[in-house]
Scaffold this motif. Structure first.
Motif, PDB file in Angstrom:
ATOM      1  N   GLN A 123       1.033  -1.307   0.008  1.00 40.00           N
ATOM      2  CA  GLN A 123      -0.016   0.057   0.165  1.00 40.00           C
ATOM      3  C   GLN A 123       0.867   1.345  -0.059  1.00 40.00           C
ATOM      4  O   GLN A 123       1.879   1.343   0.662  1.00 40.00           O
ATOM      5  CB  GLN A 123      -0.786  -0.109   1.201  1.00 40.00           C
ATOM      6  N   THR A 124       0.519   2.174  -0.746  1.00 42.63           N
ATOM      7  CA  THR A 124       0.940   3.591  -0.845  1.00 42.63           C
ATOM      8  C   THR A 124       0.097   4.733  -0.961  1.00 42.63           C
ATOM      9  O   THR A 124      -1.070   4.202  -1.636  1.00 42.63           O
ATOM     10  CB  THR A 124       2.093   3.728  -2.002  1.00 42.63           C
ATOM     11  N   HIS A 125       0.315   5.698  -0.537  1.00 40.97           N
ATOM     12  CA  HIS A 125      -0.657   6.723  -0.745  1.00 40.97           C
ATOM     13  C   HIS A 125      -0.780   7.410  -1.903  1.00 40.97           C
ATOM     14  O   HIS A 125      -1.728   8.143  -2.363  1.00 40.97           O
ATOM     15  CB  HIS A 125      -0.450   7.929   0.408  1.00 40.97           C
ATOM     16  N   ASP A 126       0.188   7.256  -2.809  1.00 39.51           N
ATOM     17  CA  ASP A 126       0.101   7.771  -4.219  1.00 39.51           C
ATOM     18  C   ASP A 126      -0.735   6.766  -5.026  1.00 39.51           C
ATOM     19  O   ASP A 126      -0.950   5.492  -4.472  1.00 39.51           O
ATOM     20  CB  ASP A 126       1.696   7.849  -4.650  1.00 39.51           C
ATOM     21  N   ASN A 127      -0.950   7.172  -6.138  1.00 38.16           N
ATOM     22  CA  ASN A 127      -1.833   6.254  -7.047  1.00 38.16           C
ATOM     23  C   ASN A 127      -1.567   6.584  -8.494  1.00 38.16           C
ATOM     24  O   ASN A 127      -1.399   7.644  -8.854  1.00 38.16           O
ATOM     25  CB  ASN A 127      -3.308   6.156  -6.414  1.00 38.16           C
ATOM     26  N   LEU A 128      -2.281   5.751  -9.258  1.00 33.87           N
ATOM     27  CA  LEU A 128      -2.174   6.048 -10.753  1.00 33.87           C
ATOM     28  C   LEU A 128      -3.570   6.982 -10.962  1.00 33.87           C
ATOM     29  O   LEU A 128      -4.321   7.112 -10.254  1.00 33.87           O
ATOM     30  CB  LEU A 128      -3.104   4.838 -11.570  1.00 33.87           C
ATOM     31  N   LYS A 129      -3.286   7.751 -11.684  1.00 32.76           N
ATOM     32  CA  LYS A 129      -4.265   9.111 -11.960  1.00 32.76           C
ATOM     33  C   LYS A 129      -4.761   9.111 -13.488  1.00 32.76           C
ATOM     34  O   LYS A 129      -4.041   8.962 -14.455  1.00 32.76           O
ATOM     35  CB  LYS A 129      -3.637  10.500 -11.607  1.00 32.76           C
ATOM     36  N   PHE A 130      -6.059   9.879 -13.517  1.00 34.28           N
ATOM     37  CA  PHE A 130      -6.765  10.046 -14.862  1.00 34.28           C
ATOM     38  C   PHE A 130      -7.407  11.334 -15.092  1.00 34.28           C
ATOM     39  O   PHE A 130      -7.839  11.746 -13.717  1.00 34.28           O
ATOM     40  CB  PHE A 130      -7.637   9.022 -15.330  1.00 34.28           C
ATOM     41  N   LEU A 131      -7.168  12.192 -15.978  1.00 32.43           N
ATOM     42  CA  LEU A 131      -8.157  13.119 -16.145  1.00 32.43           C
ATOM     43  C   LEU A 131      -9.466  13.043 -16.412  1.00 32.43           C
ATOM     44  O   LEU A 131      -9.727  12.033 -16.712  1.00 32.43           O
ATOM     45  CB  LEU A 131      -7.670  14.506 -17.288  1.00 32.43           C
ATOM     46  N   LYS A 132     -10.142  13.937 -15.762  1.00 36.22           N
ATOM     47  CA  LYS A 132     -11.744  13.761 -15.867  1.00 36.22           C
ATOM     48  C   LYS A 132     -12.072  13.435 -17.616  1.00 36.22           C
ATOM     49  O   LYS A 132     -11.337  14.202 -18.265  1.00 36.22           O
ATOM     50  CB  LYS A 132     -12.416  14.884 -15.351  1.00 36.22           C
ATOM     51  N   ASN A 133     -12.941  12.604 -17.765  1.00 38.98           N
ATOM     52  CA  ASN A 133     -13.505  12.240 -19.348  1.00 38.98           C
ATOM     53  C   ASN A 133     -12.388  11.630 -19.996  1.00 38.98           C
ATOM     54  O   ASN A 133     -12.529  11.514 -21.352  1.00 38.98           O
ATOM     55  CB  ASN A 133     -13.922  13.714 -19.835  1.00 38.98           C
ATOM     56  N   SER A 134     -11.417  11.316 -19.219  1.00 38.82           N
ATOM     57  CA  SER A 134     -10.389  10.594 -20.020  1.00 38.82           C
ATOM     58  C   SER A 134      -9.840   9.403 -19.829  1.00 38.82           C
ATOM     59  O   SER A 134      -9.969   9.037 -18.581  1.00 38.82           O
ATOM     60  CB  SER A 134      -8.891  11.481 -19.964  1.00 38.82           C
ATOM     61  N   ALA A 135      -9.699   8.415 -20.649  1.00 34.32           N
ATOM     62  CA  ALA A 135      -9.114   7.111 -20.454  1.00 34.32           C
ATOM     63  C   ALA A 135      -7.378   6.923 -20.478  1.00 34.32           C
ATOM     64  O   ALA A 135      -7.099   5.906 -20.593  1.00 34.32           O
ATOM     65  CB  ALA A 135      -9.759   5.929 -21.223  1.00 34.32           C
ATOM     66  N   THR A 136      -6.829   7.791 -20.519  1.00 31.59           N
ATOM     67  CA  THR A 136      -5.457   7.828 -20.895  1.00 31.59           C
ATOM     68  C   THR A 136      -4.738   8.274 -19.506  1.00 31.59           C
ATOM     69  O   THR A 136      -5.015   9.292 -18.889  1.00 31.59           O
ATOM     70  CB  THR A 136      -5.046   9.138 -21.767  1.00 31.59           C
ATOM     71  N   LEU A 137      -3.848   7.390 -19.014  1.00 35.20           N
ATOM     72  CA  LEU A 137      -2.985   7.265 -17.705  1.00 35.20           C
ATOM     73  C   LEU A 137      -2.210   8.491 -17.819  1.00 35.20           C
ATOM     74  O   LEU A 137      -1.506   8.808 -18.664  1.00 35.20           O
ATOM     75  CB  LEU A 137      -2.391   6.040 -17.545  1.00 35.20           C
ATOM     76  N   ILE A 138      -2.149   9.320 -16.653  1.00 35.35           N
ATOM     77  CA  ILE A 138      -1.542  10.409 -16.666  1.00 35.35           C
ATOM     78  C   ILE A 138      -0.056   9.951 -16.219  1.00 35.35           C
ATOM     79  O   ILE A 138       0.389   9.092 -15.354  1.00 35.35           O
ATOM     80  CB  ILE A 138      -1.640  11.055 -15.535  1.00 35.35           C
ATOM     81  N   ILE A 139       1.069  10.118 -17.110  1.00 37.63           N
ATOM     82  CA  ILE A 139       2.470   9.892 -17.066  1.00 37.63           C
ATOM     83  C   ILE A 139       3.296  11.000 -16.469  1.00 37.63           C
ATOM     84  O   ILE A 139       2.904  11.992 -17.035  1.00 37.63           O
ATOM     85  CB  ILE A 139       2.864   9.105 -18.493  1.00 37.63           C
ATOM     86  N   PRO A 140       4.245  10.919 -15.759  1.00 38.42           N
ATOM     87  CA  PRO A 140       4.879   9.768 -15.126  1.00 38.42           C
ATOM     88  C   PRO A 140       4.165   9.205 -13.909  1.00 38.42           C
ATOM     89  O   PRO A 140       3.512   9.913 -13.322  1.00 38.42           O
ATOM     90  CB  PRO A 140       6.342   9.960 -14.769  1.00 38.42           C
ATOM     91  N   VAL A 141       4.443   7.944 -13.543  1.00 38.27           N
ATOM     92  CA  VAL A 141       3.909   7.142 -12.585  1.00 38.27           C
ATOM     93  C   VAL A 141       4.754   7.423 -11.327  1.00 38.27           C
ATOM     94  O   VAL A 141       6.086   7.115 -11.599  1.00 38.27           O
ATOM     95  CB  VAL A 141       3.327   5.823 -12.730  1.00 38.27           C
ATOM     96  N   SER A 142       4.338   7.683 -10.326  1.00 37.31           N
ATOM     97  CA  SER A 142       5.361   7.642  -8.906  1.00 37.31           C
ATOM     98  C   SER A 142       5.769   6.363  -8.713  1.00 37.31           C
ATOM     99  O   SER A 142       5.715   5.577  -9.099  1.00 37.31           O
ATOM    100  CB  SER A 142       4.511   8.178  -7.820  1.00 37.31           C
ATOM    101  N   ASP A 143       7.206   6.544  -8.239  1.00 39.79           N
ATOM    102  CA  ASP A 143       7.902   5.486  -7.861  1.00 39.79           C
ATOM    103  C   ASP A 143       7.622   4.607  -6.960  1.00 39.79           C
ATOM    104  O   ASP A 143       7.668   3.178  -6.913  1.00 39.79           O
ATOM    105  CB  ASP A 143       9.460   6.122  -7.192  1.00 39.79           C
ATOM    106  N   SER A 144       6.715   5.161  -5.860  1.00 41.45           N
ATOM    107  CA  SER A 144       6.034   4.203  -4.925  1.00 41.45           C
ATOM    108  C   SER A 144       4.890   3.399  -5.832  1.00 41.45           C
ATOM    109  O   SER A 144       4.937   2.013  -4.844  1.00 41.45           O
ATOM    110  CB  SER A 144       5.290   4.934  -3.831  1.00 41.45           C
ATOM    111  N   VAL A 145       4.310   3.708  -6.537  1.00 42.26           N
ATOM    112  CA  VAL A 145       3.252   2.887  -7.266  1.00 42.26           C
ATOM    113  C   VAL A 145       4.065   2.007  -8.256  1.00 42.26           C
ATOM    114  O   VAL A 145       3.801   0.798  -8.372  1.00 42.26           O
ATOM    115  CB  VAL A 145       2.503   3.618  -8.272  1.00 42.26           C
ATOM    116  N   ILE A 146       5.093   2.335  -8.840  1.00 49.04           N
ATOM    117  CA  ILE A 146       5.996   1.277  -9.623  1.00 49.04           C
ATOM    118  C   ILE A 146       6.379   0.311  -8.875  1.00 49.04           C
ATOM    119  O   ILE A 146       6.783  -0.727  -9.138  1.00 49.04           O
ATOM    120  CB  ILE A 146       7.187   2.089 -10.329  1.00 49.04           C
ATOM    121  N   ASN A 147       6.920   0.418  -7.620  1.00 49.97           N
ATOM    122  CA  ASN A 147       7.399  -0.470  -6.523  1.00 49.97           C
ATOM    123  C   ASN A 147       6.501  -1.669  -6.281  1.00 49.97           C
ATOM    124  O   ASN A 147       6.721  -2.717  -6.350  1.00 49.97           O
ATOM    125  CB  ASN A 147       7.879   0.437  -5.509  1.00 49.97           C
ATOM    126  N   GLY A 148       5.240  -0.965  -6.446  1.00 52.82           N
ATOM    127  CA  GLY A 148       4.242  -1.822  -6.022  1.00 52.82           C
ATOM    128  C   GLY A 148       4.074  -2.751  -6.982  1.00 52.82           C
ATOM    129  O   GLY A 148       3.481  -4.114  -7.281  1.00 52.82           O
TER     130      GLY A 148
END
Length: 305
Positions: free
Chosen positions: A64-89
């Motif tokens: 578990q980490t407080h950071d996460n994957l993110k999306f803009l409203k109305n969009s299906a495209t993942l916001i890049i870059p993804v945080s290191d803590s999420v990549i570790n997970g």
């Protein structure tokens, strides 16, 4: 009356008059004034943490980490870059799945009811789930150990116009006894796709990008099939009318097939699993002597090979 008597009478009158005046004008001064000295409790609004944790919690894995994957409203495209803590997970998940090949993860993507779905998926939540899966695969995880779902909900935690971690991950064991039933299911879906294939029509020398609701559903069926049948190959065959010479129309048909391939690859199908061909004017389905017939012949037919 003697002076002594007058003196005593004067004292008595003074006492009586003083008592009267006290009772009349100062009685309220003697009333006890009560005040509520009880300390007042001031309620302070509880501030919710402005994050949605990235959680991987299954038999044999907990992260578990407080950071996460993110999306803009109305969009299906993942916001890049993804945080290191999420990549570790994600890397911990990769190690876990490699060690446990019978484990399966279902990714459920979420979208709010006021968002607009401009993808070919049946809802924006499913499109986001597939985007997350594709990102996991790009990080080296096995596609066959993931399935996707999408849900529409009333609201989700946001920062400005960004949704925070609109996905959930459920762990399960692949049931080998259900393989036969699953094979029958995918065979039936392939038959459905090929019996009523996706056909993209084109104006003369032009491509088409806007799909109808039915066409979007057919794309979703193809995506679903290729996700679960890993050896599946999609075939896009371009066609033309008979205007001009045959060689030019063969080239035009191929361009239409390639356009369709690129369109499908943007909507969840691996481009390496899409083959293209051109039949040019050789397989008309309409009368080339009429404008309506020519229009029906300018097409790409997409099936499962």
């Amino acid at each position: 009356m003697s002076k002594k008597a007058l003196y005593l009478l004067g004292i008595a009158i003074t006492i009586i008059l003083g008592t009267f005046l006290y009772l009349k004008f100062c009685c309220n001064c003697s009333e006890k004034i009560t005040t509520d000295d009880t300390p007042k409790t001031v309620s302070t609004p509880v501030q919710e943490p402005n994050f949605v944790p990235f959680v991987l919690n299954g038999p044999g894995i907990e992260y578990q980490t407080h950071d996460n994957l993110k999306f803009l409203k109305n969009s299906a495209t993942l916001i890049i870059p993804v945080s290191d803590s999420v990549i570790n997970g994600i890397q911990k998940l990769k190690t876990f799945l490699v060690s446990n090949p019978q484990q399966k993860v279902t990714i459920t993507g979420y979208a709010t009811s006021d968002e607009t779905n401009s993808t070919t998926f049946e809802n924006l939540g499913l499109a986001r789930a597939n985007e997350v899966k594709n990102y996991f695969v790009s990080e080296g995880l096995s596609e066959k150990q993931f399935s996707t779902k999408g849900e529409i909900i009333d609201k989700w935690k946001m920062t400005a116009d960004t949704l925070l971690g609109p996905a959930n991950y459920a762990f399960d064991t692949i049931d080998s006894t259900s393989t036969s039933a699953a094979t029958d299911e995918w065979t039936a879906l392939k038959d459905k796709i090929n019996a009523d294939p996706l056909i993209l029509h084109f104006n003369t020398n032009q491509s088409k990008e806007t799909l109808t609701t039915l066409e979007k559903q057919k794309v979703a069926d193809i995506v679903k099939y290729t996700e679960h049948v890993k050896e599946a190959v999609v075939l896009a065959v371009g066609h033309s009318d008979n205007v001009g010479n045959r060689d030019s129309n063969i080239v035009l048909g191929q361009k239409r097939a390639v356009f369709s391939k690129n369109y499908l690859s943007k909507n969840g199908i691996d481009a390496t699993r899409i083959e293209t061909q051109s039949k040019g004017p050789d397989e008309p389905i309409g009368d080339n002597n009429t404008s309506e017939g020519k229009a029906s012949n300018r097409r790409t037919v997409i099936t499962i090979k």
